[in-house]
Design an enzyme around this catalytic site. Sequence first.
Site, PDB file in Angstrom:
ATOM      1  N   ASP A 202       0.866  -1.197   0.000  1.00 45.04           N
ATOM      2  CA  ASP A 202       0.000   0.000   0.000  1.00 45.04           C
ATOM      3  C   ASP A 202       0.891   1.232   0.000  1.00 45.04           C
ATOM      4  O   ASP A 202       2.118   1.127  -0.090  1.00 45.04           O
ATOM      5  CB  ASP A 202      -0.948  -0.015   1.229  1.00 45.04           C
ATOM      6  CG  ASP A 202      -2.263   0.739   0.980  1.00 45.04           C
ATOM      7  OD1 ASP A 202      -2.206   1.957   0.713  1.00 45.04           O
ATOM      8  OD2 ASP A 202      -3.337   0.111   1.051  1.00 45.04           O
ATOM      9  N   GLY A 228       4.377   1.096  -2.006  1.00 45.92           N
ATOM     10  CA  GLY A 228       4.470   1.220  -3.457  1.00 45.92           C
ATOM     11  C   GLY A 228       3.171   1.738  -4.044  1.00 45.92           C
ATOM     12  O   GLY A 228       2.197   1.970  -3.319  1.00 45.92           O
ATOM     13  N   ASP A 229       3.177   1.899  -5.379  1.00 47.04           N
ATOM     14  CA  ASP A 229       2.034   2.452  -6.104  1.00 47.04           C
ATOM     15  C   ASP A 229       1.528   1.381  -7.070  1.00 47.04           C
ATOM     16  O   ASP A 229       2.223   1.021  -8.022  1.00 47.04           O
ATOM     17  CB  ASP A 229       2.516   3.697  -6.865  1.00 47.04           C
ATOM     18  CG  ASP A 229       1.395   4.371  -7.640  1.00 47.04           C
ATOM     19  OD1 ASP A 229       0.321   3.759  -7.800  1.00 47.04           O
ATOM     20  OD2 ASP A 229       1.619   5.500  -8.104  1.00 47.04           O
ATOM     21  N   PHE A 230       0.314   0.878  -6.808  1.00 44.00           N
ATOM     22  CA  PHE A 230      -0.173  -0.232  -7.658  1.00 44.00           C
ATOM     23  C   PHE A 230      -0.527   0.208  -9.073  1.00 44.00           C
ATOM     24  O   PHE A 230      -0.735  -0.622  -9.951  1.00 44.00           O
ATOM     25  CB  PHE A 230      -1.296  -1.037  -7.000  1.00 44.00           C
ATOM     26  CG  PHE A 230      -2.516  -0.287  -6.502  1.00 44.00           C
ATOM     27  CD1 PHE A 230      -3.155   0.682  -7.262  1.00 44.00           C
ATOM     28  CD2 PHE A 230      -3.067  -0.633  -5.266  1.00 44.00           C
ATOM     29  CE1 PHE A 230      -4.289   1.326  -6.814  1.00 44.00           C
ATOM     30  CE2 PHE A 230      -4.214   0.010  -4.792  1.00 44.00           C
ATOM     31  CZ  PHE A 230      -4.819   0.997  -5.568  1.00 44.00           C
ATOM     32  N   HIS A 248     -13.208  -1.237  -7.326  1.00 37.87           N
ATOM     33  CA  HIS A 248     -14.411  -0.378  -7.430  1.00 37.87           C
ATOM     34  C   HIS A 248     -14.098   1.108  -7.193  1.00 37.87           C
ATOM     35  O   HIS A 248     -14.923   1.961  -7.468  1.00 37.87           O
ATOM     36  CB  HIS A 248     -15.543  -0.892  -6.520  1.00 37.87           C
ATOM     37  CG  HIS A 248     -15.298  -0.763  -5.053  1.00 37.87           C
ATOM     38  ND1 HIS A 248     -16.287  -0.994  -4.121  1.00 37.87           N
ATOM     39  CD2 HIS A 248     -14.179  -0.447  -4.340  1.00 37.87           C
ATOM     40  CE1 HIS A 248     -15.789  -0.813  -2.911  1.00 37.87           C
ATOM     41  NE2 HIS A 248     -14.520  -0.482  -3.018  1.00 37.87           N
TER      42      HIS A 248
HETATM   43  C1  LIG Z   1     -10.974   1.328  -0.089  1.00 44.61           C
HETATM   44  S1  LIG Z   1      -9.397   1.115   0.647  1.00 44.61           S
HETATM   45  C2  LIG Z   1      -9.360  -0.647   0.891  1.00 44.61           C
HETATM   46  C3  LIG Z   1      -8.322  -1.061   1.903  1.00 44.61           C
HETATM   47  C4  LIG Z   1      -8.316  -2.557   2.236  1.00 44.61           C
HETATM   48  N1  LIG Z   1      -8.086  -3.401   1.072  1.00 44.61           N
HETATM   49  C5  LIG Z   1      -9.612  -2.953   2.915  1.00 44.61           C
HETATM   50  O1  LIG Z   1     -10.470  -3.550   2.269  1.00 44.61           O
HETATM   51  O2  LIG Z   1      -9.782  -2.629   4.110  1.00 44.61           O
HETATM   52  C6  LIG Z   1      -8.313   1.381  -0.734  1.00 44.61           C
HETATM   53  C7  LIG Z   1      -6.832   1.217  -0.424  1.00 44.61           C
HETATM   54  O3  LIG Z   1      -6.085   1.473  -1.634  1.00 44.61           O
HETATM   55  C8  LIG Z   1      -4.896   2.153  -1.275  1.00 44.61           C
HETATM   56  N2  LIG Z   1      -4.381   2.865  -2.448  1.00 44.61           N
HETATM   57  C9  LIG Z   1      -4.965   3.891  -3.109  1.00 44.61           C
HETATM   58  N3  LIG Z   1      -4.204   4.266  -4.152  1.00 44.61           N
HETATM   59  C10 LIG Z   1      -3.101   3.454  -4.144  1.00 44.61           C
HETATM   60  C11 LIG Z   1      -1.956   3.348  -4.997  1.00 44.61           C
HETATM   61  N4  LIG Z   1      -1.820   4.142  -6.045  1.00 44.61           N
HETATM   62  N5  LIG Z   1      -1.037   2.379  -4.706  1.00 44.61           N
HETATM   63  C12 LIG Z   1      -1.207   1.570  -3.629  1.00 44.61           C
HETATM   64  N6  LIG Z   1      -2.276   1.619  -2.790  1.00 44.61           N
HETATM   65  C13 LIG Z   1      -3.206   2.557  -3.048  1.00 44.61           C
HETATM   66  C14 LIG Z   1      -5.360   3.075  -0.171  1.00 44.61           C
HETATM   67  O4  LIG Z   1      -4.281   3.568   0.580  1.00 44.61           O
HETATM   68  C15 LIG Z   1      -6.305   2.186   0.619  1.00 44.61           C
HETATM   69  O5  LIG Z   1      -5.653   1.491   1.629  1.00 44.61           O
END
Ligand SMILES: C[S@@+](CC[C@H](N)C(=O)[O-])C[C@H]1O[C@@H](n2cnc3c(N)ncnc32)[C@H](O)[C@@H]1O
Length: 338
Positions: A202, A228-230, A248
């Site tokens: 994350d 990291g950045d997915f 989503h």
């Molecule tokens: C809706 S939350 C879901 C978190 C977790 N999977 C859960 O269900 O509790 C979305 C997650 O995506 C992460 N996120 C958003 N953009 C991201 C990116 N570019 N790279 C990595 N993680 C990212 C956010 O930090 C957050 O933790």
Amino acid sequence: MHDTHEREDHAYRLIQLAEGFGPARAVQLTAELGVADLLAGGPRGVADLAAAVPANSDALYRLLRTLASIEVFVEVEPGWFGLAPMGERLRADHPQSLRSWVIFQGLLNTIYANAADSIRTGDATTANVFGEPLFQHLRNHPEHRALFNAAMAEQSRVTGEALAGYYDFSRARQIVDVGGGAGTFLSAVLRANPELTAVIYDQPYLADDAERQVTAAGLADRCAFMAGDFLETVPAGADLYLMKGILHNWSDEHARAILANCRRAMDAHGRLLLVDWVVPTGNAPHPSKFLDLAMLFVYGGRERTEAEHAWLLAEAGLRLARVVGPPSMLNVLEVVPV
Ligand SMILES: C[S@@+](CC[C@H](N)C(=O)[O-])C[C@H]1O[C@@H](n2cnc3c(N)ncnc32)[C@H](O)[C@@H]1O
């Protein structure tokens, strides 16, 4: 006579729909004011409670009376209120608390108020309200970020144990939870599967929350955090990739990029589990439909039907093998390389 009743019924139902903000706001206000925490020791009289909040006694009585009518509080004797089971979940110290989740919904009110923008443009309203997209806003505003992360962790604690039991993780050895937040859902999976090791992947600012959560769950020796950045890359080396509540949040274009990065990280025998809503076809009521609007307004994302998931996956060189999980809530979609 029959026609008159029907017409009235339609009118009342429409009025109720339009006033749906009332119950939502009443619950949010209660969470914001910390009222449930003050009732942890048992029922209290309104005057005493109002002094502790602090609040206007008559206004607080009206708030509690309203919420007692929808099973959040119980009026045990006139003017004395205690917590009903839903109200218990508004306590900050409840092991299955949803207080941050409820307060986070309140943060979205201004976005909803301006959401005609989204219907006109097909894009998120958030940038018009906060001046930037949500994840960027969270990077720049630590208070909102803490609230968002706590809300997600609470939601995952509630859904985690139920969903972890819906999939047989025993064939896997190493998991990467892509966008895993503080790792609350992953911890439920790891607790149920003692052989598994895992990485939470994350944004860098989640490192401390994740470390704290994993240590408290007694899983520090089996679970590491990687920043990291997915949208750029996903770490290779796992035989099972997990994404819960990620796709989503994103438009098809971004979702495709994230999936393609997962595909690049997977070997030919790798699997990807998507834990997400699946919008049923047809017009029966389903929670995913209002969530779909939330995804549009807040993120410019969308909830997807099974066919839409399958199409998006195919675009990224992946195939939807099967959908498992309870039909009335989040589903587990098992995905394999083509
Ligand atoms: C809706 S939350 C879901 C978190 C977790 N999977 C859960 O269900 O509790 C979305 C997650 O995506 C992460 N996120 C958003 N953009 C991201 C990116 N570019 N790279 C990595 N993680 C990212 C956010 O930090 C957050 O933790």
